[in-house]
Design a protein around this motif. Structure first.
Motif, short mmCIF file in Angstrom:
data_model
loop_
_atom_site.label_atom_id
_atom_site.label_comp_id
_atom_site.label_asym_id
_atom_site.label_seq_id
_atom_site.Cartn_x
_atom_site.Cartn_y
_atom_site.Cartn_z
N ARG A 105 1.71 -1.91 -10.65
CA ARG A 105 1.91 -1.71 -9.21
C ARG A 105 1.72 -0.27 -8.78
O ARG A 105 1.57 0.00 -7.59
CB ARG A 105 3.30 -2.21 -8.81
CG ARG A 105 3.44 -3.72 -8.90
CD ARG A 105 4.68 -4.20 -8.22
NE ARG A 105 4.71 -5.65 -8.14
CZ ARG A 105 5.49 -6.34 -7.30
NH1 ARG A 105 6.29 -5.69 -6.47
NH2 ARG A 105 5.47 -7.65 -7.30
N ASP A 106 1.73 0.65 -9.72
CA ASP A 106 1.53 2.05 -9.33
C ASP A 106 0.05 2.42 -9.28
O ASP A 106 -0.29 3.57 -9.00
CB ASP A 106 2.28 2.99 -10.26
CG ASP A 106 1.87 2.84 -11.73
OD1 ASP A 106 1.00 2.00 -12.03
OD2 ASP A 106 2.43 3.58 -12.56
N GLU A 107 -0.84 1.47 -9.54
CA GLU A 107 -2.28 1.70 -9.41
C GLU A 107 -2.75 1.25 -8.04
O GLU A 107 -2.61 0.07 -7.70
CB GLU A 107 -3.05 0.94 -10.49
CG GLU A 107 -2.88 1.46 -11.89
CD GLU A 107 -3.76 0.73 -12.89
OE1 GLU A 107 -4.62 -0.08 -12.45
OE2 GLU A 107 -3.60 0.95 -14.09
N ARG A 121 3.09 -2.47 -4.34
CA ARG A 121 1.75 -1.95 -4.58
C ARG A 121 1.08 -1.55 -3.27
O ARG A 121 1.27 -2.21 -2.23
CB ARG A 121 0.89 -2.99 -5.30
CG ARG A 121 -0.38 -2.37 -5.89
CD ARG A 121 -1.15 -3.32 -6.75
NE ARG A 121 -2.23 -2.62 -7.42
CZ ARG A 121 -3.20 -3.21 -8.10
NH1 ARG A 121 -3.21 -4.53 -8.23
NH2 ARG A 121 -4.15 -2.51 -8.68
N GLU A 141 9.39 -1.24 -5.87
CA GLU A 141 8.06 -0.69 -6.10
C GLU A 141 7.02 -1.68 -5.59
O GLU A 141 6.81 -2.74 -6.19
CB GLU A 141 7.83 -0.41 -7.59
CG GLU A 141 6.50 0.28 -7.87
CD GLU A 141 6.30 0.58 -9.34
OE1 GLU A 141 5.45 1.43 -9.67
OE2 GLU A 141 6.99 -0.04 -10.17
#
Length: 391
Positions: free
Chosen positions: A163-165, A381, A379
């Motif tokens: 999800r941090d991409e 995306r 978190e």
């Protein structure tokens, strides 16, 4: 018999076995003056702390009440005020499951006998495929077939990337890559397993319709959650435009919402979560609505073994449940938090056997309830432009 106490426990997940973002389970115990204790589990896995508080609120009402009046307690608490939503329904669902466990133990019967009696001896399951690459997912599919399973789900043609991409892909690339991935999945299993494709609400109808048409040739069992659940008419638009059956319902919290889906012919497979829709009481209503329209019910269950036990009891006593979700990881050879139970579930090939003991037919290892739990971080995306992306 009276309820004497209600306690709630947040149990940490197994890091290697849990799905993305799922870091724990909410387990409820309802105690009685007869020494009978019922257990349940909530389905609001992303919001366990507020759900635990709601369980404590409703628990104060339940103390001193007759635990066998299950439907009354669900109705009494839910209609106490005009508020709605997943946290309230999740708490009430966990309590309803626990009260059914008490009723079965009190009468010396498995829960399925409280639902009308057993309609099947074993329950077909579909297992989970997780991975950030197509090779990972195809490997999970092949491992499932090698292990005797006949259905693989949680299978995303769009992948479950970190999800941090930031997400950045053209429409044409997304459609073509998704089609190529599903071809890999089908090649991995042949016709030995059904594929249950999971879109995780990531598309709008204008994107979902052409993709589903491209995927028809792979003969998936269903196409789950192609669009967000807030507009049921949008789901109906997708269902009308494709020959692949649509499945949805894991985010719905009340049987009336499923009735609205059915009136729109928006889904052939309904996905109620017993930990969200009102426990056994709510799920039975959903199943009756579906049965009247020849629709199937496939309970949503990415959760812990308490919910798996509840789902097996529900399927054993409900005719229109062709298979259920079982969060087993084929390549790892295990399901999450199996250690929460003293004894696990018996399996024959792609089926789980239904526990025949009273209530849910399970015994908790209560030492696991005391393990430390860390709250889940928020978190979400984002796309390459910084806007929110569903995943």
């Amino acid at each position: 018999m009276e309820v004497t106490a209600v306690d709630v426990h947040l149990v940490p997940s197994d890091a290697a076995l849990s799905g993305y973002g799922l870091n724990g389970y909410l387990v409820v115990r309802v105690h009685t003056d007869a020494g009978v204790v019922g257990v349940g589990e909530a389905g609001t896995w992303a919001y366990l702390e507020p759900t635990a508080t709601a369980v404590e609120t409703f628990g104060r009402y339940l103390v001193g009440e007759d635990p066998l009046r299950r439907a009354h307690h669900l109705d009494y608490c839910y209609r106490n005020a005009h508020f709605r939503g997943g946290v309230l329904r999740g708490a009430l669902s966990a309590l309803d499951v626990a009260l059914h466990d008490i009723a079965g133990k009190h009468h010396g019967l498995p829960v399925y006998d409280l639902l009308g009696g057993r309609v099947r001896d074993r329950v077909r399951v579909y297992v989970h495929a997780f991975g950030e690459t197509v090779d990972d997912l195809a490997g999970e599919c092949a491992a499932a077939v090698d292990d005797g399973f006949t259905a693989v789900g949680h299978l995303s043609p769009l992948l479950d990337e970190p999800r941090d991409e930031p997400y950045d892909e053209t429409h044409a690339a997304r459609q073509a890559r998704a089609e190529a991935r599903v071809e890999r999945f089908r090649d991995a299993v042949g016709t030995d397993a059904d594929l249950l494709l999971e879109l995780h609400r990531r598309l709008d109808p204008k994107e979902a319709v052409p993709l589903c048409r491209r995927l028809e040739r792979f003969d998936p069992l269903f196409y789950e959650d192609p669009v967000r659940p807030d507009d049921l008419d949008a789901t109906a638009r997708v269902a009308r435009a494709t020959s692949v059956p649509v499945a949805t319902g894991e985010r719905l919290t009340h049987p009336a919402e499923f009735g609205a889906l059915l009136r729109r012919d928006a889904a052939e497979y309904l996905r109620p979560n017993l930990g969200l829709v009102g426990g056994f009481t709510g799920a039975r209503t959903v199943a009756a609505l579906a049965e009247a329209r020849y629709a199937a019910v496939v309970p949503h269950n990415p959760l812990g073994p308490v919910m798996t036990a509840a789902v097996l009891q529900f399927a054993a006593g409900t005719p229109n449940v062709p298979l259920v979700e079982y969060p087993y990881r084929p390549r790892l050879g295990a399901a999450p938090r199996a250690d929460l139970l003293v004894d696990g579930f018996d399996r024959e090939g792609g089926h789980l056997l239904v526990p025949e003991g009273p209530g849910l037919g399970i015994t908790l290892d209560e030492s696991v309830l005391e393990q430390p739990y860390e709250p889940r971080a928020i978190e979400t995306r984002l796309g390459a432009d910084g806007s929110v992306v569903d995943q």
